[in-house]
Scaffold this motif. Structure first.
Motif, PDB file in Angstrom:
ATOM      1  N   ASN A 179       0.816  -1.204   0.000  1.00 17.91           N
ATOM      2  CA  ASN A 179       0.000   0.000   0.000  1.00 17.91           C
ATOM      3  C   ASN A 179       0.853   1.259   0.000  1.00 17.91           C
ATOM      4  O   ASN A 179       0.590   2.198  -0.752  1.00 17.91           O
ATOM      5  N   CYS A 199       4.594  14.345  -4.804  1.00 16.06           N
ATOM      6  CA  CYS A 199       3.900  15.633  -4.641  1.00 16.06           C
ATOM      7  C   CYS A 199       3.798  16.101  -3.185  1.00 16.06           C
ATOM      8  O   CYS A 199       3.508  17.264  -2.919  1.00 16.06           O
ATOM      9  N   ALA A 228       2.184   9.060  -6.072  1.00 10.72           N
ATOM     10  CA  ALA A 228       2.555  10.446  -5.746  1.00 10.72           C
ATOM     11  C   ALA A 228       3.660  10.953  -6.670  1.00 10.72           C
ATOM     12  O   ALA A 228       3.851  12.155  -6.824  1.00 10.72           O
ATOM     13  N   THR A 283       7.229  12.405   0.600  1.00  9.25           N
ATOM     14  CA  THR A 283       6.586  11.937   1.835  1.00  9.25           C
ATOM     15  C   THR A 283       7.329  10.744   2.405  1.00  9.25           C
ATOM     16  O   THR A 283       7.841   9.906   1.657  1.00  9.25           O
ATOM     17  N   ILE A 313       2.314  16.002   0.913  1.00  9.99           N
ATOM     18  CA  ILE A 313       0.964  16.046   1.482  1.00  9.99           C
ATOM     19  C   ILE A 313       0.765  17.391   2.176  1.00  9.99           C
ATOM     20  O   ILE A 313       1.624  17.824   2.953  1.00  9.99           O
ATOM     21  N   PHE A 323     -10.913   8.577   2.949  1.00 15.69           N
ATOM     22  CA  PHE A 323     -10.307   9.830   2.506  1.00 15.69           C
ATOM     23  C   PHE A 323      -9.404   9.526   1.307  1.00 15.69           C
ATOM     24  O   PHE A 323      -8.478   8.713   1.401  1.00 15.69           O
ATOM     25  N   LEU A 340      -4.640   3.523   3.798  1.00 13.82           N
ATOM     26  CA  LEU A 340      -3.896   3.952   4.986  1.00 13.82           C
ATOM     27  C   LEU A 340      -4.629   3.615   6.281  1.00 13.82           C
ATOM     28  O   LEU A 340      -4.006   3.314   7.289  1.00 13.82           O
ATOM     29  N   ALA A 341      -5.975   3.647   6.217  1.00 16.87           N
ATOM     30  CA  ALA A 341      -6.737   3.277   7.424  1.00 16.87           C
ATOM     31  C   ALA A 341      -6.449   1.815   7.773  1.00 16.87           C
ATOM     32  O   ALA A 341      -6.228   1.468   8.940  1.00 16.87           O
ATOM     33  N   THR A 388      -7.707  11.434  -2.532  1.00 13.32           N
ATOM     34  CA  THR A 388      -7.663  12.557  -3.473  1.00 13.32           C
ATOM     35  C   THR A 388      -7.552  12.013  -4.895  1.00 13.32           C
ATOM     36  O   THR A 388      -7.319  12.763  -5.831  1.00 13.32           O
ATOM     37  N   ASN A 440       1.186   3.933  -3.039  1.00 14.60           N
ATOM     38  CA  ASN A 440       0.872   5.349  -2.813  1.00 14.60           C
ATOM     39  C   ASN A 440       2.058   6.221  -3.223  1.00 14.60           C
ATOM     40  O   ASN A 440       1.883   7.285  -3.811  1.00 14.60           O
ATOM     41  N   MET A 492      -9.148   3.573   1.570  1.00 17.53           N
ATOM     42  CA  MET A 492      -9.110   2.643   2.707  1.00 17.53           C
ATOM     43  C   MET A 492      -7.683   2.201   3.031  1.00 17.53           C
ATOM     44  O   MET A 492      -7.418   1.665   4.101  1.00 17.53           O
TER      45      MET A 492
HETATM   46  P1  ADP Z   1      -6.188   5.713  -1.786  1.00 14.25           P
HETATM   47  O1  ADP Z   1      -4.810   5.346  -2.238  1.00 14.25           O
HETATM   48  O2  ADP Z   1      -7.242   4.760  -2.258  1.00 14.25           O
HETATM   49  O3  ADP Z   1      -6.552   7.137  -2.045  1.00 14.25           O
HETATM   50  P2  ADP Z   1      -5.095   5.673   0.893  1.00 14.25           P
HETATM   51  O4  ADP Z   1      -5.776   5.543   2.219  1.00 14.25           O
HETATM   52  O5  ADP Z   1      -3.992   4.722   0.623  1.00 14.25           O
HETATM   53  O6  ADP Z   1      -6.230   5.538  -0.199  1.00 14.25           O
HETATM   54  O7  ADP Z   1      -4.542   7.143   0.751  1.00 14.25           O
HETATM   55  C1  ADP Z   1      -5.364   8.241   1.075  1.00 14.25           C
HETATM   56  C2  ADP Z   1      -4.835   9.515   0.483  1.00 14.25           C
HETATM   57  O8  ADP Z   1      -3.613   9.877   1.128  1.00 14.25           O
HETATM   58  C3  ADP Z   1      -4.476   9.444  -0.984  1.00 14.25           C
HETATM   59  O9  ADP Z   1      -5.610   9.621  -1.801  1.00 14.25           O
HETATM   60  C4  ADP Z   1      -3.481  10.581  -1.101  1.00 14.25           C
HETATM   61  O10 ADP Z   1      -4.151  11.829  -1.215  1.00 14.25           O
HETATM   62  C5  ADP Z   1      -2.789  10.583   0.248  1.00 14.25           C
HETATM   63  N1  ADP Z   1      -1.472   9.925   0.178  1.00 14.25           N
HETATM   64  C6  ADP Z   1      -1.197   8.679   0.603  1.00 14.25           C
HETATM   65  N2  ADP Z   1       0.104   8.375   0.427  1.00 14.25           N
HETATM   66  C7  ADP Z   1       0.668   9.476  -0.144  1.00 14.25           C
HETATM   67  C8  ADP Z   1       1.999   9.810  -0.570  1.00 14.25           C
HETATM   68  N3  ADP Z   1       3.013   8.947  -0.480  1.00 14.25           N
HETATM   69  N4  ADP Z   1       2.192  11.049  -1.076  1.00 14.25           N
HETATM   70  C9  ADP Z   1       1.172  11.933  -1.193  1.00 14.25           C
HETATM   71  N5  ADP Z   1      -0.101  11.667  -0.798  1.00 14.25           N
HETATM   72  C10 ADP Z   1      -0.353  10.472  -0.282  1.00 14.25           C
END
Ligand code: ADP
Length: 372
Positions: free
Chosen positions: A268, A308, A276, A358, A310, A323, A334-335, A325, A272, A332
């Motif tokens: 995950n 990019c 990014a 990040t 956060i 949550f 990160l949760a 973007t 992510n 789901m």
């Molecule tokens: P998803 O990947 O389905 O959006 P996550 O819970 O994994 O769900 O992530 C939630 C949000 O956290 C992402 O939509 C993104 O906006 C932000 N995010 C997570 N990891 C990163 C990262 N490495 N860099 C920038 N934003 C991140």
């Protein structure tokens, strides 16, 4: 319950209070186990003639079963009051769970007694079990979704050894038709076998990843977790033109973890990170996964991207379910990662390094016990 001294014939108001309780209350001689007092709830469970009998029911802590750190039969009057037991026991006869607290206190006649209170927590246990099963189901669904998203790449990955096998076999056929002997065919057949093993490993890895299983924590070398997880995502990394840097400290102790769950967390975080870095250029297209000894009895694993980043506002919401973007995001990931790491008694945190991007870091306890 500190400093409680109960009379043999607890006076009426006190007796009424104790009998009115849903919890079972009992007092028993610490040496002999003879029951000196039992409220109505205790008697309803164990019979109305329990006073005078010896505590031997499964539902109370018993010295002979090793329920206490120190045997209450050896406790002297100078040591009381002191806590004897605070835990949960299953009553096998009824299948119900009880939370039991027992203290050693002074009885009216000067001897030491075990004063206990047992509360039925079966409903709470069942709710917790249902919640746990639901969490496992959500985590598995998320793993299936992850694999679903990766399916075309995984198909490609399996296709490679399969076409290699076909090539080696066709080559062998041609050589045999041209009259080649067995020794000449051997290298090609060996290579075909190696490729078949490679394809088998990829399939085994995928099957292990989606397998429905109870969480099972074991002593696992950190390098093994990284290797398996990164093998699954490697093609994705390559296809996106990202450089993967892996930095594992030497002599790291094994961690006490469920390998598949931690692979899920890593996958995950790496995905992510890749997302990014969609618009990152040149030297920025690098993702670093590292593992080192953390503070105390923990190992620290981190995933850092140069993407990019956060915003402060989003950082607050990052771990909230749903949550996202991303247009196709489920929000789901990160949760689930956080709940998996907390299930392992670790911590998952996020930082924004000065150089941009990040940094996600999680800790795992090092192995101290055998498999659960
Ligand atoms: P998803 O990947 O389905 O959006 P996550 O819970 O994994 O769900 O992530 C939630 C949000 O956290 C992402 O939509 C993104 O906006 C932000 N995010 C997570 N990891 C990163 C990262 N490495 N860099 C920038 N934003 C991140």
């Amino acid at each position: 319950m500190e400093n409680v001294v109960l009379a043999h014939n607890a006076d009426e108001p006190l007796k009424a209070v104790l009998d009115g309780l849903q919890a079972a209350v009992y007092a028993a001689d610490a040496k002999s186990g003879e029951i000196l007092f039992a409220n109505r709830a205790f008697q309803a469970l164990h019979g109305f003639d329990t006073v005078g009998q010896v505590l031997n029911e499964q539902v109370v802590p018993l010295p002979e079963r090793g329920d206490y750190r120190a045997d209450p039969r050896g406790i002297s009057t100078a040591d009381v009051p002191c806590e004897l037991f605070d835990g949960e026991l299953l009553q096998p006869r009824t299948g119900r769970w009880y939370h039991i607290r027992e203290q050693a206190v002074l009885w009216i006649d000067g001897r030491v007694v075990r004063l206990g209170i047992a509360t039925d927590i079966t409903d709470r246990q069942e709710t917790a079990e249902i919640a746990r099963q639901q969490e496992e189901r959500i985590a598995r669904t998320a793993r299936l979704t992850t694999l679903g998203e990766m399916a075309s790449m995984l198909a490609h990955e399996i296709n490679q050894p399969l076409s290699a096998i076909a090539n080696y076999c066709n080559g062998c056929v041609k050589r045999m038709q041209a009259g080649a002997n067995a020794a000449e065919l051997l290298p090609a057949i060996r290579k075909a076998a190696e490729q078949a093993e490679r394809a088998g490993k990829i399939i085994a890895r995928i099957r292990a990843f989606v397998k429905k299983s109870e969480p099972r924590r074991c002593a696992i070398p950190v390098a093994a977790i990284l290797e398996e997880a990164l093998a699954l995502i490697e093609i994705d990394v390559r296809r996106r033109g990202i450089r993967l840097k892996i930095d594992v400290a030497n002599n790291l102790p094994a961690v006490f973890a469920d390998q598949i769950m931690i692979e899920q967390v890593l996958l995950n975080l790496v995905r992510n990170g890749l997302d990014a870095m969609k618009d990152a250029v040149g030297d920025e297209r690098v993702l670093t996964v590292s593992a080192k000894a953390g503070g105390g009895r923990f190992v620290e694993i981190s995933v850092m991207d140069r993407g990019c980043g956060i915003s402060d506002e989003n950082r607050e919401k990052l771990f909230q379910p749903f949550f996202t973007t991303k247009d196709e995001g489920m929000g789901m990931g990160l949760a689930i990662c956080r709940s998996i790491i907390e299930f392992h008694d670790g911590r998952l945190s996020v930082e924004s390094p000065p150089a941009g991007g990040t940094l996600f870091t999680f800790t795992l306890p090092i192995e101290e016990a055998a498999c659960e």
